[in-house]
Design an enzyme around this catalytic site. Structure first.
Site, mmCIF file in Angstrom:
data_model
loop_
_atom_site.group_PDB
_atom_site.id
_atom_site.type_symbol
_atom_site.label_atom_id
_atom_site.label_comp_id
_atom_site.label_asym_id
_atom_site.label_seq_id
_atom_site.Cartn_x
_atom_site.Cartn_y
_atom_site.Cartn_z
ATOM 1 N N ARG A 156 42.211 45.144 37.808
ATOM 2 C CA ARG A 156 42.281 43.723 38.206
ATOM 3 C C ARG A 156 41.986 42.778 37.035
ATOM 4 O O ARG A 156 41.452 41.684 37.229
ATOM 5 C CB ARG A 156 41.304 43.421 39.361
ATOM 6 N N SER A 227 41.274 39.723 49.030
ATOM 7 C CA SER A 227 39.960 40.261 48.647
ATOM 8 C C SER A 227 39.162 39.179 47.927
ATOM 9 O O SER A 227 39.632 38.647 46.919
ATOM 10 C CB SER A 227 40.109 41.446 47.692
ATOM 11 N N GLU A 322 36.621 38.295 43.022
ATOM 12 C CA GLU A 322 37.967 38.573 42.503
ATOM 13 C C GLU A 322 38.718 37.240 42.430
ATOM 14 O O GLU A 322 39.553 37.009 41.575
ATOM 15 C CB GLU A 322 38.693 39.548 43.439
HETATM 16 P P1 NAP Z 1 40.364 50.884 52.124
HETATM 17 O O1 NAP Z 1 41.466 51.829 52.329
HETATM 18 O O2 NAP Z 1 39.457 50.494 53.245
HETATM 19 O O3 NAP Z 1 39.470 51.364 50.901
HETATM 20 C C1 NAP Z 1 38.387 50.557 50.415
HETATM 21 C C2 NAP Z 1 38.448 50.539 48.915
HETATM 22 O O4 NAP Z 1 38.335 51.862 48.444
HETATM 23 C C3 NAP Z 1 39.754 49.970 48.412
HETATM 24 O O5 NAP Z 1 39.522 48.672 47.940
HETATM 25 C C4 NAP Z 1 40.230 50.938 47.367
HETATM 26 O O6 NAP Z 1 40.145 50.448 46.033
HETATM 27 C C5 NAP Z 1 39.286 52.114 47.431
HETATM 28 N N1 NAP Z 1 40.052 53.329 47.722
HETATM 29 C C6 NAP Z 1 40.466 53.770 48.933
HETATM 30 N N2 NAP Z 1 41.104 54.938 48.802
HETATM 31 C C7 NAP Z 1 41.126 55.230 47.486
HETATM 32 C C8 NAP Z 1 41.651 56.306 46.725
HETATM 33 N N3 NAP Z 1 42.286 57.328 47.299
HETATM 34 N N4 NAP Z 1 41.476 56.289 45.376
HETATM 35 C C9 NAP Z 1 40.832 55.261 44.792
HETATM 36 N N5 NAP Z 1 40.318 54.220 45.451
HETATM 37 C C10 NAP Z 1 40.450 54.198 46.791
HETATM 38 O O7 NAP Z 1 40.984 49.565 51.481
HETATM 39 P P2 NAP Z 1 41.631 48.313 52.163
HETATM 40 O O8 NAP Z 1 40.658 47.204 52.064
HETATM 41 O O9 NAP Z 1 42.275 48.631 53.455
HETATM 42 O O10 NAP Z 1 42.756 48.016 51.102
HETATM 43 C C11 NAP Z 1 43.833 48.891 50.913
HETATM 44 C C12 NAP Z 1 44.500 48.561 49.610
HETATM 45 O O11 NAP Z 1 45.017 47.220 49.619
HETATM 46 C C13 NAP Z 1 43.552 48.647 48.435
HETATM 47 O O12 NAP Z 1 44.229 49.214 47.369
HETATM 48 C C14 NAP Z 1 43.186 47.217 48.167
HETATM 49 O O13 NAP Z 1 42.886 46.985 46.819
HETATM 50 C C15 NAP Z 1 44.450 46.508 48.539
HETATM 51 N N6 NAP Z 1 44.148 45.143 48.937
HETATM 52 C C16 NAP Z 1 44.276 44.172 48.020
HETATM 53 C C17 NAP Z 1 43.985 42.879 48.383
HETATM 54 C C18 NAP Z 1 44.098 41.772 47.409
HETATM 55 O O14 NAP Z 1 43.961 40.637 47.785
HETATM 56 N N7 NAP Z 1 44.260 42.055 46.145
HETATM 57 C C19 NAP Z 1 43.552 42.559 49.651
HETATM 58 C C20 NAP Z 1 43.387 43.587 50.536
HETATM 59 C C21 NAP Z 1 43.703 44.881 50.171
HETATM 60 P P3 NAP Z 1 41.286 49.623 45.286
HETATM 61 O O15 NAP Z 1 41.106 48.225 45.736
HETATM 62 O O16 NAP Z 1 40.923 49.818 43.859
HETATM 63 O O17 NAP Z 1 42.607 50.179 45.630
#
Ligand code: NAP
Length: 344
Positions: A156, A227, A322
């Site tokens: 990020r 996020s 973020e």
């Molecule tokens: P989640 O599946 O509940 O997981 C929580 C966090 O754990 C995520 O933020 C993700 O990091 C990390 N994670 C989960 N599985 C992983 C793996 N196999 N290897 C490495 N890291 C892992 O997450 P969630 O909140 O539903 O989000 C799902 C994805 O959407 C994530 O990648 C998240 O970053 C992305 N997202 C982005 C935004 C944004 O505004 N940028 C908003 C919501 C969700 P990472 O964030 O590093 O992937």
């Protein structure tokens, strides 16, 4: 004298003002404007901005449009103007049955903002597909053609995010013709195991959209900036101690340490649904703060401070926003935890 309302230019819908706004629609227009010596702020979709006060400067809104496409033996290339909508571009590729961006479907914002944040989701990251970025240094007017390695992408983060002085006019994407779906994340992995065929980019995009619609508030309905905090990366030692105390805590190995899930930490402390004035923690996803009813910047900042303090006092982990916090001078070095006397 602040005169331009930013309420409809930020997805948090906070009612701040800026002194002036210039909508930049072409490179020719930009080159005539630069160098720009008074205070400025580049705005794409406003989906990662938190205006904590009125901004005393000029907003340069990237409204450039256009997509060029070509290919060689192994790759498809897309040179995309910075003002294009990110999700629309992802779906443009998906409709052509070209894979590589589908995990990044529904991320709000513009194409020009994507390299700044090195946007990522479900195991995919912009840095994996970014070939080249054309960026103008606003204070000198100099045009830079930046290769992937010049962009210093990390989690990020990017060169553009650290420098803050660039206007990104175009991003070129390089997508492999031999596409492999990225299905390592829990929800996509579970889904893909139930399939009887290899999914197409369209299938993956649809599943990502389904999951996101389920878990994340639509900014058009409930204003938010996705996020709010970054996932913190801690030392191996610290992660080990935390795991002993909280065996359920998700932890992911990174090259720089161990990544923790900020949403999990916040959820453990019972913040889902918590309100401060008009601001609230989303009931489905603790990592997202929402503008529930006419939130003021102060409501959002107070809620963020409360979360940072609680997470720090329970887990000794410092959450960093973020979202970009903008005060009257521009980017604010928001250091809520230090302001409140945390010791990390
Ligand atoms: P989640 O599946 O509940 O997981 C929580 C966090 O754990 C995520 O933020 C993700 O990091 C990390 N994670 C989960 N599985 C992983 C793996 N196999 N290897 C490495 N890291 C892992 O997450 P969630 O909140 O539903 O989000 C799902 C994805 O959407 C994530 O990648 C998240 O970053 C992305 N997202 C982005 C935004 C944004 O505004 N940028 C908003 C919501 C969700 P990472 O964030 O590093 O992937």
């Amino acid at each position: 004298m602040a005169a331009i309302s930013l309420q409809h230019l930020n997805t948090f819908k906070l009612g701040a003002f800026a002194d002036d706004l210039v909508a930049v629609t072409s490179i020719e227009q930009l080159e005539l404007l630069l160098p720009f010596t008074s205070p400025f702020l580049v705005l794409g979709g406003g989906s990662n901005m938190l205006f904590s006060e009125n901004y005393h400067g000029t907003i340069l809104a990237n409204k450039m449009q256009g997509i060029e496409q070509w290919s060689d033996d192994k790759h498809h290339y897309f040179k995309v103007a910075g003002g294009e909508n990110w999700h629309a571009f992802v779906m443009h590729c998906v409709a052509l049955n070209i894979g590589g961006l589908e995990n990044l479907a529904l991320i709000p914002g513009s194409v020009g903002a994507a390299p700044v944040q090195n946007i990522g989701a479900y195991g995919a990251e912009l840095s994996q597909v970014c070939h080249e970025v054309i960026a103008y240094d606003i204070s000198t007017g100099q045009r830079h053609v930046m290769k992937n390695s010049d962009c210093h992408f990390s989690y990020r983060e990017s060169y553009f995010k650290k420098q803050r002085q660039f206007f990104i006019t175009q991003v070129t994407f390089k997508l492999a013709k031999e596409w492999q779906p990225q299905l390592s994340y829990g929800e996509l992995k579970t889904w893909s195991k139930m399939l009887s065929h290899l999914p197409t980019p369209q299938d993956v995009a649809e599943e990502v959209m389904r999951v996101r619609h389920h878990k994340l508030p639509d900014p058009a309905i409930i204003p938010n900036v996705g996020s709010f905090f970054k996932n913190p990366v801690v030392s191996n030692e610290h992660a080990k101690q935390l795991k002993q105390q909280y065996p359920e805590m998700p932890q992911y190995v990174m090259s720089t340490g161990i990544k923790l899930a900020a949403g999990w930490l916040i959820d453990q402390l019972g913040f889902k649904g918590k309100r401060v004035g008009g601001a609230a923690v989303h009931t489905q996803q603790a990592l997202v703060l929402v503008n529930q009813t006419k939130a003021t910047p102060k409501d959002v900042m107070n809620l963020a401070e409360e979360i940072i303090e609680s997470v720090h006092s329970t887990f000794q982990v410092t959450l960093e926003p973020e979202v970009n916090v903008i005060d009257e001078q521009g980017y604010s070095q928001l250091d809520l935890c230090h302001k409140k006397g945390c010791d990390v």
